[in-house]
Design an enzyme around this catalytic site. Structure first.
Site, PDB file in Angstrom:
ATOM      1  N   HIS A   1       0.815  -1.216   0.000  1.00  0.00           N
ATOM      2  CA  HIS A   1       0.000   0.000   0.000  1.00  0.00           C
ATOM      3  C   HIS A   1       0.851   1.270   0.000  1.00  0.00           C
ATOM      4  O   HIS A   1       0.307   2.368  -0.005  1.00  0.00           O
ATOM      5  CB  HIS A   1      -0.940   0.007   1.206  1.00  0.00           C
ATOM      6  CG  HIS A   1      -1.953  -1.108   1.168  1.00  0.00           C
ATOM      7  ND1 HIS A   1      -2.899  -1.220   0.181  1.00  0.00           N
ATOM      8  CD2 HIS A   1      -2.140  -2.180   1.983  1.00  0.00           C
ATOM      9  CE1 HIS A   1      -3.651  -2.306   0.394  1.00  0.00           C
ATOM     10  NE2 HIS A   1      -3.194  -2.906   1.476  1.00  0.00           N
TER      11      HIS A   1
ATOM     12  N   ARG B   1       7.501  -5.468   3.071  1.00  0.00           N
ATOM     13  CA  ARG B   1       6.191  -6.106   2.910  1.00  0.00           C
ATOM     14  C   ARG B   1       5.941  -6.117   1.407  1.00  0.00           C
ATOM     15  O   ARG B   1       5.846  -5.059   0.765  1.00  0.00           O
ATOM     16  CB  ARG B   1       5.107  -5.308   3.646  1.00  0.00           C
ATOM     17  CG  ARG B   1       3.783  -6.131   3.795  1.00  0.00           C
ATOM     18  CD  ARG B   1       2.679  -5.726   2.892  1.00  0.00           C
ATOM     19  NE  ARG B   1       2.096  -4.470   3.209  1.00  0.00           N
ATOM     20  CZ  ARG B   1       0.981  -4.271   3.929  1.00  0.00           C
ATOM     21  NH1 ARG B   1       0.302  -5.276   4.385  1.00  0.00           N
ATOM     22  NH2 ARG B   1       0.537  -3.046   4.132  1.00  0.00           N
TER      23      ARG B   1
ATOM     24  N   GLU C   1      -4.633 -12.224   7.884  1.00  0.00           N
ATOM     25  CA  GLU C   1      -5.519 -11.057   7.867  1.00  0.00           C
ATOM     26  C   GLU C   1      -6.893 -11.360   7.277  1.00  0.00           C
ATOM     27  O   GLU C   1      -7.557 -10.468   6.757  1.00  0.00           O
ATOM     28  CB  GLU C   1      -4.850  -9.860   7.180  1.00  0.00           C
ATOM     29  CG  GLU C   1      -4.083 -10.130   5.912  1.00  0.00           C
ATOM     30  CD  GLU C   1      -3.341  -8.898   5.384  1.00  0.00           C
ATOM     31  OE1 GLU C   1      -3.434  -7.806   5.936  1.00  0.00           O
ATOM     32  OE2 GLU C   1      -2.646  -9.067   4.366  1.00  0.00           O
TER      33      GLU C   1
ATOM     34  N   ASP D   1      -7.242  -5.444   7.849  1.00  0.00           N
ATOM     35  CA  ASP D   1      -7.898  -6.436   6.989  1.00  0.00           C
ATOM     36  C   ASP D   1      -8.536  -7.556   7.807  1.00  0.00           C
ATOM     37  O   ASP D   1      -9.623  -8.026   7.465  1.00  0.00           O
ATOM     38  CB  ASP D   1      -6.891  -7.017   5.981  1.00  0.00           C
ATOM     39  CG  ASP D   1      -6.678  -6.068   4.811  1.00  0.00           C
ATOM     40  OD1 ASP D   1      -7.684  -5.549   4.287  1.00  0.00           O
ATOM     41  OD2 ASP D   1      -5.530  -5.834   4.436  1.00  0.00           O
TER      42      ASP D   1
HETATM   43  C1  3PY Z   1      -3.600  -4.469   7.780  1.00  0.00           C
HETATM   44  O1  3PY Z   1      -3.825  -3.939   8.868  1.00  0.00           O
HETATM   45  O2  3PY Z   1      -4.440  -5.082   7.113  1.00  0.00           O
HETATM   46  C2  3PY Z   1      -2.260  -4.380   7.231  1.00  0.00           C
HETATM   47  O3  3PY Z   1      -1.998  -4.956   6.203  1.00  0.00           O
HETATM   48  C3  3PY Z   1      -1.252  -3.527   7.938  1.00  0.00           C
HETATM   49  O4  3PY Z   1      -0.893  -2.484   7.094  1.00  0.00           O
HETATM   50 MG    MG Z   2      -3.607  -5.775   5.181  1.00  0.00          MG
END
Ligand code: 3PY
Ligand code: MG
Length: 256
Positions: A46, A71, A150, A176
């Site tokens: 992101h 990441r 996530e 997420d």
């Molecule tokens: C999330 O919180 O989903 C992440 O990927 C952290 O940036």
């Molecule tokens: Mg995320």
């Protein structure tokens, strides 16, 4: 005294706190590396960085004596290999939902016999002048591949994901994960349902002898994550740290 590898550092009892780069630039990465935190993560999912950005930013972070983390944009073998080629100490892959996803991550990030990482000699320059043979021997333990949990699907498969041979740890994406477990109705990491999910990840990873990490936020959230047993925790993203710093500055100046 030589600095411990990131794996050795995460084996120590003190949690490791790191910052998060959403913005590109070598000078920015260097400045982030000078913050009083032990590591910097570059966010290719992101954040605004492409490969040529991180190829310069990772060495800038390493040059500050900090651990570098990437990441990746996705759990894609080519992207995992590229991130490690820059000399990053850890790569975190988003949306790892099954043991099969985790096995694919390990295959991309570890050399034979653990996986089938492809050789790229640039990484050597970032790991203390090791010879080719020394790096080949050490790389599977010098670098870490981490699966992001996530989604509800990942939570349901957590035991199997954690049991994947060669996987080095789990990183929770609280935003997420919260969206997924609330079926798209919430993005609230403080909600009881979210906290239960975070606790489940901490317990399951501990049972498997793996370190758990989480994207942080405010200090209360981070303190709570430490109490749950999280070992590597992002303080916050660069843009939020700047915003919070300016807000705290003004509040202090205007305090009566
Ligand atoms: C999330 O919180 O989903 C992440 O990927 C952290 O940036
Ligand atoms: Mg995320």
């Amino acid at each position: 005294m030589t600095k411990p590898s990131l794996r050795e550092r995460l084996g120590q009892s003190e949690p490791l706190f790191f910052s998060w780069c959403s913005l590109p630039g070598v000078l920015h990465a260097e400045a982030m590396g000078r913050l009083p935190l032990e590591a910097v993560c570059i966010d290719m999912q992101h954040g605004l960085m492409g490969f040529s950005d991180i190829a310069a930013m990772v060495p800038a972070i390493n040059g500050q004596g900090k651990y570098s983390i990437v990441r990746s944009l996705w759990n894609d073998p080519g992207l995992i290999g590229q991130a490690l080629d820059t000399g990053a100490h850890m790569v975190i892959a988003p949306m790892v939902n099954t043991a099969k996803d985790a096995a694919s991550l390990v295959r991309a990030g570890k050399y034979v016999p653990m996986g089938q990482r492809s050789w790229g000699s640039y990484a050597l320059t970032q790991h203390g002048g090791l010879s080719k043979e020394q790096y080949l021997k050490a790389a599977n333990s010098l670098t870490m591949v981490i699966a992001m949990v996530e989604t509800q699907e990942a939570l349901d498969n957590l035991d199997a994901i954690c049991g994947t041979e060669g996987l080095d740890g789990i990183f929770v994406g609280p935003n997420d994960l919260t969206i997924s477990i609330s079926n798209g109705t919430r993005i609230d990491a403080t909600h009881e349902q979210s906290q239960k999910a975070f606790a489940k990840v901490a317990e399951t990873t501990k049972k498997h002898g793996l370190p758990a990490g989480i994207f942080g936020g405010n200090p209360a959230f981070v303190r709570n994550a430490v109490a749950m047993g999280y070992k590597f925790i992002c303080s916050n993203a660069d843009t939020t740290l700047m915003h919070d710093g300016a807000t705290a500055f003004l509040a202090a100046v205007r305090a009566k």
